[in-house]
Write a protein that holds these residues in place. Structure first.
Motif, PDB file in Angstrom:
ATOM      1  N   HIS A 101       0.814  -1.222   0.000  1.00 55.67           N
ATOM      2  CA  HIS A 101       0.000   0.000   0.000  1.00 55.67           C
ATOM      3  C   HIS A 101       0.850   1.276   0.000  1.00 55.67           C
ATOM      4  O   HIS A 101       0.506   2.245  -0.647  1.00 55.67           O
ATOM      5  CB  HIS A 101      -0.988   0.007   1.177  1.00 55.67           C
ATOM      6  N   ASP A 102       1.946   1.281   0.737  1.00 59.27           N
ATOM      7  CA  ASP A 102       2.753   2.506   0.846  1.00 59.27           C
ATOM      8  C   ASP A 102       4.046   2.430   0.035  1.00 59.27           C
ATOM      9  O   ASP A 102       4.978   3.194   0.302  1.00 59.27           O
ATOM     10  CB  ASP A 102       3.091   2.774   2.327  1.00 59.27           C
ATOM     11  N   LYS A 155       6.028   5.357  -1.102  1.00 59.85           N
ATOM     12  CA  LYS A 155       6.865   6.165  -0.202  1.00 59.85           C
ATOM     13  C   LYS A 155       8.358   5.986  -0.473  1.00 59.85           C
ATOM     14  O   LYS A 155       9.167   6.737   0.065  1.00 59.85           O
ATOM     15  CB  LYS A 155       6.557   5.830   1.267  1.00 59.85           C
ATOM     16  N   HIS A 160       2.347   9.738  -2.850  1.00 60.82           N
ATOM     17  CA  HIS A 160       2.760   8.333  -2.731  1.00 60.82           C
ATOM     18  C   HIS A 160       1.766   7.326  -3.314  1.00 60.82           C
ATOM     19  O   HIS A 160       2.206   6.315  -3.863  1.00 60.82           O
ATOM     20  CB  HIS A 160       3.232   7.977  -1.299  1.00 60.82           C
ATOM     21  N   HIS A 204      -6.005   4.185  -0.888  1.00 57.73           N
ATOM     22  CA  HIS A 204      -6.113   3.991   0.568  1.00 57.73           C
ATOM     23  C   HIS A 204      -6.193   5.303   1.344  1.00 57.73           C
ATOM     24  O   HIS A 204      -6.486   5.281   2.536  1.00 57.73           O
ATOM     25  CB  HIS A 204      -4.990   3.089   1.106  1.00 57.73           C
ATOM     26  N   HIS A 205      -5.955   6.442   0.697  1.00 58.28           N
ATOM     27  CA  HIS A 205      -6.124   7.724   1.409  1.00 58.28           C
ATOM     28  C   HIS A 205      -7.350   8.509   0.942  1.00 58.28           C
ATOM     29  O   HIS A 205      -7.498   9.677   1.260  1.00 58.28           O
ATOM     30  CB  HIS A 205      -4.859   8.576   1.283  1.00 58.28           C
ATOM     31  N   ASP A 229      -5.497   0.776   8.356  1.00 61.61           N
ATOM     32  CA  ASP A 229      -4.253   1.549   8.219  1.00 61.61           C
ATOM     33  C   ASP A 229      -4.211   2.688   9.237  1.00 61.61           C
ATOM     34  O   ASP A 229      -3.210   2.900   9.910  1.00 61.61           O
ATOM     35  CB  ASP A 229      -4.152   2.100   6.797  1.00 61.61           C
ATOM     36  N   ALA A 243      -1.679   3.141  12.262  1.00 62.63           N
ATOM     37  CA  ALA A 243      -0.832   4.341  12.313  1.00 62.63           C
ATOM     38  C   ALA A 243      -0.985   5.044  13.661  1.00 62.63           C
ATOM     39  O   ALA A 243       0.002   5.427  14.286  1.00 62.63           O
ATOM     40  CB  ALA A 243      -1.189   5.290  11.168  1.00 62.63           C
ATOM     41  N   ARG A 257       5.252   7.432  15.798  1.00 66.22           N
ATOM     42  CA  ARG A 257       5.687   8.074  14.562  1.00 66.22           C
ATOM     43  C   ARG A 257       6.799   9.056  14.937  1.00 66.22           C
ATOM     44  O   ARG A 257       6.895   9.466  16.098  1.00 66.22           O
ATOM     45  CB  ARG A 257       4.521   8.829  13.903  1.00 66.22           C
ATOM     46  N   TYR A 313       6.803  11.956  14.537  1.00 67.98           N
ATOM     47  CA  TYR A 313       6.198  13.225  14.933  1.00 67.98           C
ATOM     48  C   TYR A 313       5.231  13.092  16.103  1.00 67.98           C
ATOM     49  O   TYR A 313       4.622  14.064  16.532  1.00 67.98           O
ATOM     50  CB  TYR A 313       5.495  13.882  13.731  1.00 67.98           C
TER      51      TYR A 313
HETATM   52  C1  SIN Z   1      -0.138   6.226   5.268  1.00 72.52           C
HETATM   53  O1  SIN Z   1       0.241   6.844   4.328  1.00 72.52           O
HETATM   54  O2  SIN Z   1      -0.353   5.000   5.210  1.00 72.52           O
HETATM   55  C2  SIN Z   1      -0.335   6.884   6.637  1.00 72.52           C
HETATM   56  C3  SIN Z   1      -0.246   8.399   6.750  1.00 72.52           C
HETATM   57  C4  SIN Z   1      -0.228   9.061   8.156  1.00 72.52           C
HETATM   58  O3  SIN Z   1       0.420   8.592   9.098  1.00 72.52           O
HETATM   59  O4  SIN Z   1      -0.836  10.088   8.368  1.00 72.52           O
END
Ligand code: SIN
Ligand code: C2E
Ligand code: SIN
Ligand code: FE
Ligand code: FE
Length: 338
Positions: free
Chosen positions: A208-209, A212, A237, A261-262, A290, A294, A299, A301
């Motif tokens: 899925h990612d 990136k 991405h 997925h977004h 997802d 997440a 993360r 951040y």
């Molecule tokens: C993602 O791209 O799968 C997650 C993005 C996020 O952490 O906001």
């Protein structure tokens, strides 16, 4: 298929019994494959080298071998203790040759003498030729199927490798792909999705990612919020994934998740701003998993949220980010395992 060939041989040539030994190029052995018209299991354990016994000799010499009276050739009965009981008199061994290579041998047995005229012999050779082609085609098909299965396995290993490489680079999302894939497939099963589609969902979730890979470390691993400019890059991405994967035909049915997925139920997601059921179902299912994963993971951040807080957030996003039909099934699944 071999039984059909043997039935034809018996009826058309008017003989009592027949059997086929197939040549295995790996072991170089002739092995029993099918018979018709025997009263015992006389030949079912036959396994001959090329050149051995009459059948092996016919293959070695690539010519038809004929015995008019087996009784006067006692060596013929060494192959099986039951063969004598069958009362055979006449015998033919016909090599089966396709594209210049032996594929086996057809053996014909008759319990009295055979009046084998020129026509009969021609007909026998025609039937043997057809049998050889049929066997050769079936073998080719079998090998093709095996190569295909091996190819699919190899692809899935490659997908796993890419997916793990991405997780490693993301550092704090290590194992993220494997975890969301497992949860997504379970959720999709609960949503009643069929097996073939589950395979595509599995591959799509693993990848899925993958887009990136094109996001610089300075953005991907940034320990704080993204600037507008950085967001523009980050939001590429999903389409980068499509660009990467589109040339791989095998993965075409798995692209829904990497691409969509977004997307959000209310139409405010990216990259296509799809809304509601315009978003492929696989992507609607995946998005819930997802985001949950997440939120509950650390993360660069922010720290991971407790599960309770993440579930609360997912509920609040029903009809905003998430499909109202998917979230209750997800909540139910997660409460079952908590
Ligand atoms: C993602 O791209 O799968 C997650 C993005 C996020 O952490 O906001
Ligand atoms: P990801 O970390 O795998 O996150 C997947 C999705 O989970 C996000 O998609 C978002 O919908 C949700 N999500 C993750 N963290 C939070 C959060 O703290 N609060 C809320 N409300 N939702 C969250 P989104 O937003 O499209 O982000 C895509 C990717 O962009 C993320 O993948 C991550 O790699 C990156 N990203 C998002 N926000 C930031 C940030 O503040 N800083 C950095 N460096 N990267 C970020
Ligand atoms: C999950 O990924 O399934 C949950 C992770 C967590 O709660 O830490
Ligand atoms: Fe993503
Ligand atoms: Fe993700």
């Amino acid at each position: 298929m071999l039984s059909t060939i043997l039935d034809h041989v018996r009826v058309q040539l008017n003989v009592d019994a027949a059997c086929i030994l197939l040549f295995d190029p790996q072991t170089q052995l002739l092995e029993f494959a099918a018979d018709a018209g025997f009263t015992t299991q006389a030949l079912q354990y036959t396994r001959l080298q090329v050149g051995e016994e009459y059948a092996g000799k016919a293959v070695l010499e690539r010519s038809v071998l004929y015995i008019d009276n087996l009784i006067s050739h006692p060596a013929a009965f060494q192959r099986s203790p039951f063969l004598m009981q069958e009362g055979f008199i006449a015998y033919y061994a016909v090599p089966l040759i396709a594209r210049g290579q032996p594929v086996g041998v057809l053996e014909i047995f008759h319990r009295s003498r055979l009046e084998a005229d020129r026509d009969w012999q021609n007909y026998m050779e025609t039937l043997a030729g057809q049998a050889a082609i049929a066997i050769d085609n079936a073998m080719l098909f079998k090998h093709l199927q095996r190569s295909n299965a091996e190819l699919v396995l190899a692809y899935d290993k490659v997908i796993e490798g890419w997916s793990r490489a991405l997780d490693l680079r993301n550092k704090e999302t290590e194992e993220h792909s494997r975890r969301v894939t497992e949860l997504t497939v379970r959720l999709a099963e609960r949503m009643g999705i069929g097996r073939t589609e589950l395979t595509h969902i599995h591959r799509g979730a693993m990848l899925h990612d993958i887009g990136k890979v094109a996001i610089p470390d300075s953005i991907l691993l940034k320990p704080g919020p993204l600037t507008d400019e950085e967001w523009t890059i980050m939001r590429r991405h999903p389409l980068i994934a499509v660009e990467l994967l589109a040339p791989i035909e095998h993965l075409a049915p798995a692209l829904d998740i990497p691409r969509s997925h977004h997307e959000k139920w209310n139409g405010e997601g990216y990259p296509d701003r799809l809304a509601g059921k315009d978003i492929p179902l696989a992507a609607r299912i995946f998005a819930v998993v997802d985001v949950f994963d997440a939120l509950t993971s650390n993360r660069p951040y922010r720290q991971g949220w407790p599960t309770k807080k993440a579930i609360q957030y997912i509920k609040e996003q029903i009809g905003i980010h998430f499909d109202p039909h998917v979230v209750p099934v997800f909540i139910d699944m997660m409460s079952g395992q908590a």
